[in-house]
Design a protein around this motif. Structure first.
Motif, PDB file in Angstrom:
ATOM      1  N   LEU A   1      -0.305   3.304   3.841  1.00  0.00           N
ATOM      2  CA  LEU A   1      -0.262   4.398   3.006  1.00  0.00           C
ATOM      3  C   LEU A   1      -0.344   5.810   3.371  1.00  0.00           C
ATOM      4  CD1 LEU A   1      -2.236   5.051   0.489  1.00  0.00           C
ATOM      5  CD2 LEU A   1      -4.337   5.039   2.285  1.00  0.00           C
TER       6      LEU A   1
ATOM      7  N   LEU B   1       0.397  -1.591   0.222  1.00  0.00           N
ATOM      8  CA  LEU B   1      -0.203   0.200   0.210  1.00  0.00           C
ATOM      9  C   LEU B   1       1.414   1.147   0.013  1.00  0.00           C
ATOM     10  CD1 LEU B   1      -2.957   0.277  -0.236  1.00  0.00           C
ATOM     11  CD2 LEU B   1      -2.951   0.429   2.294  1.00  0.00           C
TER      12      LEU B   1
ATOM     13  N   TYR C   1      -9.371   6.606   0.018  1.00  0.00           N
ATOM     14  CA  TYR C   1      -9.087   4.989   0.479  1.00  0.00           C
ATOM     15  C   TYR C   1     -10.949   4.761   0.590  1.00  0.00           C
ATOM     16  CZ  TYR C   1      -8.095   0.801   3.008  1.00  0.00           C
ATOM     17  OH  TYR C   1      -8.425  -0.701   3.269  1.00  0.00           O
TER      18      TYR C   1
END
Length: 490
Positions: A427, A376, A440
């Motif tokens: 992320l 991610l 997201y």
């Protein structure tokens, strides 16, 4: 978790369909994402940029049910699940979550999460029962109601035109082996943009071309339509699917309103360097481009790589320069579905080498789902560096988990929370470095029909009793709500 805590066992209210009790999110809907704050101005080491969108995602066939009501036509999934032996336990999506009738309750549950966006797909045969021809007004009315409810609840609608439910009538005319299907998809997408584009600003063309082509048409076919095509025909079907993407981009732009934004949602093969040293990072970027050569690479570059064509040899797809120009139509954003990585190292001969999985590598409940949170970070990093994407969305990320119901009727899915915390930390690393991830979407909002796995694997933040269809938010829903509230990893 950071900050003040209450006991985990007091977080959810048993027996409630809206156990989180979250007030309406104050975030309004915008025509385009607001500029994100520079990484240097983000307060706190685990925060996301101001304006970051937090959402959930579903797919029409997996949640809607109502498979043959209000004029809906048959899809390839309707046909596939009704074929004995195709789906675990003989499960079908005939009813699924009955979202078609329970959409208002489901919108309230997403509102309770504090989500600011919802990614959903439209059922193509619900709009065009035969794939083409006259639209079905009763089918469109369902999505009209859903979109209005989302906007009224502070949720930005992100619409996916195609999430695998090809009208069976088109399959019988050649499916993705026929170039006509690409044009039919574009006509359908343009219709959606015209009908819903006054309220929907974000359109995804096709979801996971790599998955429905390779696993629906390849030598190890496991999903609808369940074909096993020889290499040349498989490559041509792939080409028609990416051509459909390009044609749909053009049709959505033509049919939509000013401010309409469009892009793909692709299940990318993400390379992660075995060591974060320059030679392995360079090798991993090369791997990322070639591993996705038949899908995201050709969509974003408008060309097949030399290496891809050389591997295909005589089985390479037939195409024209105009095809490539259409496939490479400029997009406004790139959506990537990220679940796990492939680890890569530099190789003096080939430039890169993908490292195989160890039998001892940790996995989530789904046997295919190896845990690799770094995906991610590296996934969006590669997309930004290789293809200069200015707006990236994580359109799917999530996991199947144990989801055992405790004696008090609640679901303490701490394994899913572990997964989310680990992945979202990576992320956040990406956004802190200025990689332009704008939002997201957790997969999935609800437990649902998990394709050939039927109802045996649960991916949702909300538990669904498939006998009564009662919805119960899990502990992970509380965790995700707090992530959204703080706009930070907690």
């Amino acid at each position: 978790m950071a900050g003040q805590r209450v006991s985990r066992r007091t977080l959810l209210t048993a027996g409630s369909t809206s156990g989180l009790g979250m007030a309406l999110s104050a975030a309004g809907c915008r025509e385009a994402p607001a500029p994100l704050s520079p990484a240097a101005s983000i307060e706190g080491p685990r925060r996301f940029p101001t304006g970051f969108l937090w959402g959930t995602a579903t797919a029409a066939y997996q949640v809607e049910g109502a498979w043959n009501v209000d004029g809906k036509g048959e899809s390839i999934w309707d046909r596939y699940v009704h074929t004995p032996g195709k789906i675990k336990h003989g499960d079908t999506g005939d009813v699924a979550l009955d979202h078609y009738h329970r959409w208002a309750e489901d919108v309230r549950l997403m509102q309770d999460l504090g989500a600011t966006a919802y990614r959903f797909s439209v059922s193509w045969p619900r709009i065009f029962p035969n794939g083409t021809g006259a639209p079905n007004a009763r089918g469109l009315a369902f999505y009209d109601r859903l979109v209005d409810a989302l906007l009224g609840s502070g949720l930005q609608p992100f619409l996916t035109c195609y999430h695998w439910d090809l009208p069976q009538a088109l399959q019988e005319r050649g499916g993705w082996e026929s170039r006509d299907t690409a044009q039919a998809l574009a006509d359908y997408a343009g219709y959606l943009a015209g009908a819903l584009g006054d309220r929907v600003r974000h359109f995804f063309t096709l979801n996971e071309i790599a998955t429905f082509i390779e696993w629906g048409h390849g030598p190890d076919s496991l999903i609808a339509p369940g074909l096993r095509l020889p290499a040349a025909r498989l490559n041509q079907a792939r080409h028609h699917a990416v051509l459909a993407h390009g044609l749909a981009v053009q049709a959505i732009r033509a049919g939509g309103r000013p401010g309409t934004r469009v892009g793909p949602a692709e299940n990318v093969t993400v390379g992660v360097p075995v060591v974060e040293s320059p030679e392995h990072v360079t090798a991993t970027e090369q791997f990322m481009r070639e591993a996705n050569a038949g899908y995201l690479t050709v969509m974003l570059e408008g060309r097949y790589t030399d290496r891809f064509l050389a591997r295909a040899g005589a089985d390479a797809p037939r195409f024209t320069p105009d095809d490539l120009k259409v496939i490479g139509s400029p997009v406004d954003f790139v959506g990537i579905n990220v679940y796990m990585p492939r680890y890569v190292r530099a190789d003096e001969t080939q430039g890169f080498e993908a490292v195989g999985w160890s039998a001892s590598h940790p996995r989530m409940q789904s046997p295919w789902h190896y845990i690799g949170p770094e995906a991610l970070y590296w996934g969006p990093r590669h997309v930004a560096r290789l293809w200069k994407a200015s707006d990236i969305y994580i359109t799917e990320n999530g996991c199947g988990a144990a989801d055992a119901i405790a004696g008090d009727g609640r679901i303490y899915d701490t394994d899913r929370i572990m997964f989310l915390r680990s992945y979202l930390s990576q992320l956040q690393r990406a956004t802190a470095e200025g990689i332009p991830v704008r939002g997201y979407f957790h997969w999935s909002a609800f437990d649902n029909f998990e394709w050939t796995g039927g109802f045996g694997t649960r991916f949702g933040l909300v538990h669904v009793d498939y006998d009564t269809l009662k919805r119960t938010p899990k502990l992970s829903a509380q965790f995700y709500r707090e992530v959204i509230e703080r706009n930070a990893v907690v």
